[in-house]
Motif scaffolding. Structure first.
Motif, PDB file in Angstrom:
ATOM      1  N   CYS A  16       7.590  36.391  54.355  1.00 50.68           N
ATOM      2  CA  CYS A  16       8.564  37.065  55.044  1.00 50.68           C
ATOM      3  C   CYS A  16       9.456  37.536  54.333  1.00 50.68           C
ATOM      4  CB  CYS A  16       8.963  36.049  56.028  1.00 50.68           C
ATOM      5  SG  CYS A  16       7.308  35.684  56.898  1.00 50.68           S
ATOM      6  N   LEU A  17      10.186  36.749  53.274  1.00 46.74           N
ATOM      7  CA  LEU A  17      11.170  37.167  52.783  1.00 46.74           C
ATOM      8  C   LEU A  17      11.569  38.462  52.352  1.00 46.74           C
ATOM      9  CD1 LEU A  17      12.477  33.428  51.289  1.00 46.74           C
ATOM     10  CD2 LEU A  17      13.735  35.142  53.186  1.00 46.74           C
ATOM     11  N   ASP A  18      10.354  38.902  51.081  1.00 47.97           N
ATOM     12  CA  ASP A  18       9.835  39.894  51.126  1.00 47.97           C
ATOM     13  C   ASP A  18       9.604  41.158  51.790  1.00 47.97           C
ATOM     14  OD1 ASP A  18       8.610  41.353  48.392  1.00 47.97           O
ATOM     15  OD2 ASP A  18       7.209  42.236  49.861  1.00 47.97           O
ATOM     16  N   TRP A  19       9.098  40.934  53.269  1.00 44.11           N
ATOM     17  CA  TRP A  19       8.965  41.863  54.238  1.00 44.11           C
ATOM     18  C   TRP A  19      10.040  42.157  54.805  1.00 44.11           C
ATOM     19  CZ3 TRP A  19       8.772  40.068  59.849  1.00 44.11           C
ATOM     20  CH2 TRP A  19       8.426  41.284  60.412  1.00 44.11           C
ATOM     21  N   LEU A  20      11.580  41.245  54.428  1.00 45.45           N
ATOM     22  CA  LEU A  20      12.479  41.526  55.359  1.00 45.45           C
ATOM     23  C   LEU A  20      13.781  43.032  54.032  1.00 45.45           C
ATOM     24  CD1 LEU A  20      13.739  37.621  56.850  1.00 45.45           C
ATOM     25  CD2 LEU A  20      13.547  39.855  58.280  1.00 45.45           C
ATOM     26  N   ASP A  21      13.499  41.875  53.229  1.00 46.32           N
ATOM     27  CA  ASP A  21      14.012  42.769  51.755  1.00 46.32           C
ATOM     28  C   ASP A  21      14.166  43.770  51.899  1.00 46.32           C
ATOM     29  OD1 ASP A  21      15.236  40.413  51.309  1.00 46.32           O
ATOM     30  OD2 ASP A  21      14.516  39.131  50.039  1.00 46.32           O
ATOM     31  N   ASP A  22      12.602  44.775  51.596  1.00 47.69           N
ATOM     32  CA  ASP A  22      12.137  45.567  51.500  1.00 47.69           C
ATOM     33  C   ASP A  22      10.389  45.422  51.231  1.00 47.69           C
ATOM     34  OD1 ASP A  22      11.771  48.051  50.596  1.00 47.69           O
ATOM     35  OD2 ASP A  22      11.934  48.183  48.395  1.00 47.69           O
ATOM     36  N   SER A  23       9.610  46.062  52.894  1.00 49.79           N
ATOM     37  CA  SER A  23       8.253  46.145  52.280  1.00 49.79           C
ATOM     38  C   SER A  23       7.904  46.686  53.416  1.00 49.79           C
ATOM     39  CB  SER A  23       8.225  44.454  52.872  1.00 49.79           C
ATOM     40  OG  SER A  23       5.989  45.267  52.650  1.00 49.79           O
ATOM     41  N   GLU A  24       7.241  47.956  52.947  1.00 44.37           N
ATOM     42  CA  GLU A  24       6.121  48.841  54.375  1.00 44.37           C
ATOM     43  C   GLU A  24       5.185  47.855  55.531  1.00 44.37           C
ATOM     44  OE1 GLU A  24       4.849  52.017  51.949  1.00 44.37           O
ATOM     45  OE2 GLU A  24       7.131  52.651  50.722  1.00 44.37           O
ATOM     46  N   LEU A  25       5.249  46.779  54.760  1.00 44.63           N
ATOM     47  CA  LEU A  25       4.412  46.175  55.619  1.00 44.63           C
ATOM     48  C   LEU A  25       4.752  46.574  56.898  1.00 44.63           C
ATOM     49  CD1 LEU A  25       2.435  43.188  54.142  1.00 44.63           C
ATOM     50  CD2 LEU A  25       1.442  45.579  53.559  1.00 44.63           C
ATOM     51  N   THR A  26       3.806  46.475  58.155  1.00 45.75           N
ATOM     52  CA  THR A  26       4.033  45.906  59.749  1.00 45.75           C
ATOM     53  C   THR A  26       4.603  44.543  60.053  1.00 45.75           C
ATOM     54  OG1 THR A  26       1.755  46.462  60.201  1.00 45.75           O
ATOM     55  CG2 THR A  26       2.951  48.843  59.911  1.00 45.75           C
ATOM     56  N   LYS A  27       4.086  44.907  60.964  1.00 45.01           N
ATOM     57  CA  LYS A  27       4.833  42.949  61.188  1.00 45.01           C
ATOM     58  C   LYS A  27       3.275  42.746  61.678  1.00 45.01           C
ATOM     59  CE  LYS A  27       6.019  41.940  65.768  1.00 45.01           C
ATOM     60  NZ  LYS A  27       6.123  41.512  67.133  1.00 45.01           N
ATOM     61  N   GLU A  28       2.719  43.707  61.797  1.00 48.41           N
ATOM     62  CA  GLU A  28       1.028  42.919  62.155  1.00 48.41           C
ATOM     63  C   GLU A  28       0.366  42.901  61.068  1.00 48.41           C
ATOM     64  OE1 GLU A  28       2.480  45.625  63.857  1.00 48.41           O
ATOM     65  OE2 GLU A  28       3.169  44.782  65.911  1.00 48.41           O
ATOM     66  N   GLN A  29       0.148  44.010  60.347  1.00 46.45           N
ATOM     67  CA  GLN A  29      -0.274  43.182  58.926  1.00 46.45           C
ATOM     68  C   GLN A  29       0.792  41.911  58.075  1.00 46.45           C
ATOM     69  OE1 GLN A  29       1.286  47.544  57.260  1.00 46.45           O
ATOM     70  NE2 GLN A  29      -0.861  47.986  56.542  1.00 46.45           N
ATOM     71  N   VAL A  30       1.671  41.691  58.054  1.00 47.85           N
ATOM     72  CA  VAL A  30       1.813  40.816  58.375  1.00 47.85           C
ATOM     73  C   VAL A  30       1.493  39.909  58.570  1.00 47.85           C
ATOM     74  CG1 VAL A  30       3.984  38.660  56.669  1.00 47.85           C
ATOM     75  CG2 VAL A  30       4.345  41.841  57.156  1.00 47.85           C
ATOM     76  N   ARG A  31       1.308  39.497  59.667  1.00 45.04           N
ATOM     77  CA  ARG A  31       0.760  38.791  60.791  1.00 45.04           C
ATOM     78  C   ARG A  31      -1.155  38.279  60.390  1.00 45.04           C
ATOM     79  NH1 ARG A  31      -0.700  41.296  65.923  1.00 45.04           N
ATOM     80  NH2 ARG A  31      -2.423  42.000  64.554  1.00 45.04           N
TER      81      ARG A  31
END
Length: 208
Positions: free
Chosen positions: A180-195
Motif C-alpha cells: 500500500c505504501l508503494d502504491w501510494l508513492d509511485d505505482s502504476e498498479l490499479t486498485k484492482e490489481q493491488v486488491r
C-alpha cells in the motif's frame, strides 16, 4: 463592524461557527496526521499544528498535554478507523468478503493517505509510548483477522495452529502495508490489481 438592516451580516463579513469539543479534536488530529505523514516524528513541532489549525498553543495543550500524547492519539484514531472499515460480517464466508473488504481498505488508504502514512511512521518514532500505541494497533488488526478466520466454519478446520496462523497473519499485514505504501508513492498498479495481489497473498499465507 456594520450590519445591514434587520441584523443580517454586511457583505464580506465573515461568520465563524464555533467547533464542538469533538470537532476541534478531530481537526487537530487531521492536521497532525498530515504533518506526521510528511515528516519524521522528531521534525514535527506541536506549535506548527496549532498554527495550521488556527488555535492557540494553550488550547492545543488543553486537548493533548504533549507531543507524545498527540501523536499517540493520531495513531489510535487511524487504527480504530481501519478496524471499523475492515471488520468482517458474521455469517458470510471469509473468501466471499475478502475482495470487498480489501476494496474498502484500499479506498481508505487512497482517501486517507496522510493518516495511513502517519500510522505506519509511528514504529520509527523514538518515543516508547508512541511505538506501543502503534504495536497495540497492529495487534488489534491481527486479532480481528484471526477471529474472522476462526469463526468461518468453511475454513476453521483447515487452518494451521494458532501460533503459525498468527505469524502468517502478521507477515501478511506487513506485506499489505508495504504494498500500500508503494502504491501510494509511485505505482502504476490499479486498485484492482493491488486488491487481487493482496488477496492471493493472504490465501497463500494461511494455506487455503
Amino acid at each position: 463592524m456594520t450590519r445591514e438592516r434587520g441584523g443580517a451580516a454586511a457583505p464580506g463579513e465573515r461568520t465563524r461557527r464555533r467547533l464542538s469539543t469533538q470537532e476541534r479534536r478531530e481537526q487537530l488530529l487531521a492536521v497532525g496526521a498530515k504533518l506526521f505523514a510528511q515528516a519524521p516524528y522528531g521534525d514535527v513541532w506541536i506549535e506548527e499544528v496549532a498554527e495550521i489549525a488556527g488555535v492557540s498553543r494553550g488550547l492545543l495543550y488543553h486537548y493533548f498535554p504533549n507531543k507524545r500524547d498527540f501523536f499517540a492519539a493520531v495513531v489510535e484514531r487511524e487504527s480504530q478507523r481501519m478496524l471499523r472499515l475492515t471488520a468482517a460480517v458474521p455469517g458470510i464466508p471469509v473468501r466471499d468478503q475478502l475482495g470487498t473488504g480489501l476494496d474498502t481498505f484500499l479506498e481508505y488508504v487512497a482517501t486517507h493517505a496522510h493518516g495511513f502514512r502517519a500510522f505506519h511512521r509511528a514504529e520509527a518514532a523514538g518515543d516508547p509510548a508512541v511505538r506501543a500505541a502503534y504495536r497495540e494497533g497492529l495487534a488489534a488488526h491481527e486479532e480481528q483477522i484471526m477471529a474472522a478466520l476462526a469463526a468461518d466454519p468453511h475454513i476453521a478446520d483447515h487452518l494451521p495452529t494458532a501460533d503459525v496462523l498468527r505469524l502468517a497473519v502478521r507477515g501478511w499485514l506487513a506485506f499489505l502495508v508495504a504494498v500500500c505504501l508503494d502504491w501510494l508513492d509511485d505505482s502504476e498498479l490499479t486498485k484492482e490489481q493491488v486488491r487481487d495481489l493482496c488477496a492471493r497473498a493472504l490465501v497463500g499465507a494461511i494455506g487455503l
